[in-house]
Design a protein around this motif. Structure first.
Motif, mmCIF file in Angstrom:
data_model
loop_
_atom_site.group_PDB
_atom_site.id
_atom_site.type_symbol
_atom_site.label_atom_id
_atom_site.label_comp_id
_atom_site.label_asym_id
_atom_site.label_seq_id
_atom_site.Cartn_x
_atom_site.Cartn_y
_atom_site.Cartn_z
ATOM 1 N N ASP A 208 0.835 -1.202 0.000
ATOM 2 C CA ASP A 208 0.000 0.000 0.000
ATOM 3 C C ASP A 208 0.875 1.260 0.000
ATOM 4 O O ASP A 208 1.822 1.370 0.790
ATOM 5 N N GLU A 209 0.573 2.189 -0.925
ATOM 6 C CA GLU A 209 1.283 3.461 -1.053
ATOM 7 C C GLU A 209 2.785 3.282 -1.280
ATOM 8 O O GLU A 209 3.596 4.127 -0.899
ATOM 9 N N ARG B 235 1.419 5.658 -4.301
ATOM 10 C CA ARG B 235 1.532 6.651 -3.236
ATOM 11 C C ARG B 235 0.696 7.898 -3.566
ATOM 12 O O ARG B 235 0.341 8.126 -4.733
ATOM 13 N N ARG C 8 -5.832 10.647 -2.592
ATOM 14 C CA ARG C 8 -4.376 10.597 -2.805
ATOM 15 C C ARG C 8 -3.921 11.464 -3.978
ATOM 16 O O ARG C 8 -2.719 11.567 -4.244
#
Length: 351
Positions: A233-234, A257, A282
């Protein structure tokens, strides 16, 4: 310039879905600023196979006979009135499109978005599975002396990767995720590395493709069926899809990200569900690619320098009389990666 041109040539012509015939057809007429190229090598693209099998790609429908193929290289053997005589004999990689040069897109350098673009091998524009083809002189790009015609023909798929990697904003230290380890995915990995990416993870369900990707550009290859993407994740700055697979894209988006970029290259369905709230929060940029623009000099340089290895992708060679076999090779042979059509080969069978 004055020169004697051949009147007829041999070509592999798509005359109906799943039907290709070897025919004698007229050599295309030269325009004032065009060159006639003797075709020495043509790469087979998945879009060629799709046209062959279904007779269409999206809203491009084959409505009559057409010569497929658009990944080509050869030798200039004639030129139009405004082409310098010095161009005769030049070895070139062909950028397979002609554009109007007058619209707002052409004038600002985005000529691939020209509404009047004529792309080779997409009906009604004939392509490269033939002995000769014509192209605008400035879209016939010189290749270095030591470059083979097969390498030069690969400048087209490398250009797809260059365009995608540019749009993804890959730079020194970038962390990149790629879904799909076919030829385009592997080339994206190699180009991303050449652009300075420090981490390149490629995802594909086929084991031999993962292994090949790790040997040719990727720092790591993973199986999407067994990989927990939530652990990433990210993690990535850039994401490039070369699969067209909706599930692959859906799994990949959360790994980007905040402020990252997702580029869709693979051709999939007409519609795609996306996690919009996540992308808004995001500020992830989502974009697609439509072929390429101003990429050939860089693609040729990357191949010539060895930063992008195209030779190892070539797994079969066929003559013009074997184009149907060449088009289906990737589906009939799980180890096939990239197939070449060599007009000079006749009835030889695949290597």
């Amino acid at each position: 310039m004055t020169t004697t041109l051949p009147e007829q040539m041999t070509a592999s012509v798509l005359i109906a879905p799943s039907t290709i015939a070897l025919q004698d057809v007229p050599v295309p007429a030269l325009g004032r600023t065009q060159v006639l190229v003797k075709v020495e090598a043509v790469g087979v693209c998945g879009s060629d196979t799709h046209f062959y099998e279904t007779g269409n790609i999206g809203d491009i429908v084959v409505e009559g006979p057409v010569i497929l193929g658009h990944e080509s290289a050869g030798v200039i053997v004639a030129g139009g009135e405004d082409v310098p005589a010095s161009r005769i004999g030049t070895r070139v990689a062909v950028e397979p499109q002609t554009v109007c040069r007058r619209c707002q897109y052409c004038k600002k350098g985005s000529y691939h978005l020209c509404r009047d673009v004529a792309f080779y091998g997409a009906w009604p524009v004939d392509g490269s599975f033939a002995e000769y083809e014509i192209i605008d002189d400035d879209f016939a790009h010189d290749i270095p002396h030591g470059m083979t015609f097969e390498q030069a023909a690969m400048a087209e798929p490398v250009s797809v990767a260059v365009h995608a990697v540019r749009k993804a904003g890959v730079t020194s230290g970038s962390r990149v995720l790629i879904t799909g380890a076919g030829p385009i995915g592997v080339l994206n990995a190699q180009v991303a590395r050449a652009f300075g990416a420090s981490e390149i993870v490629i995802s594909d369900p086929v084991e031999n493709r993962r292994r090949f990707a790790e040997e040719h550009g990727a720092t790591r290859a993973v199986d999407p069926g067994t990989t927990d993407f939530s652990r990433l994740d990210e993690h990535f700055d850039c994401y490039i899809d070369a699969s067209g697979n909706a599930r692959a894209i859906d799994s990949a988006i959360p790994t980007i990200r905040p402020g990252g970029i997702a580029v869709l290259v693979g051709m999939g369905g007409d519609r795609l569900e996306l996690p919009i709230a996540l992308m808004q929060h995001r500020e992830i940029t989502l974009t697609g690619t439509f072929r390429y623009v101003n990429t050939w000099p860089d693609a040729i340089a990357l191949i010539a320098s060895g930063q992008v290895d195209v030779e190892s992708l070539i797994t079969g060679r066929y003559g013009l009389d074997e184009v149907e076999d060449a088009l289906l090779k990737a589906k009939t042979d799980p180890l096939a990666i990239k197939t070449m059509v060599i007009p000079g080969l006749e009835g030889t069978g695949a290597e």
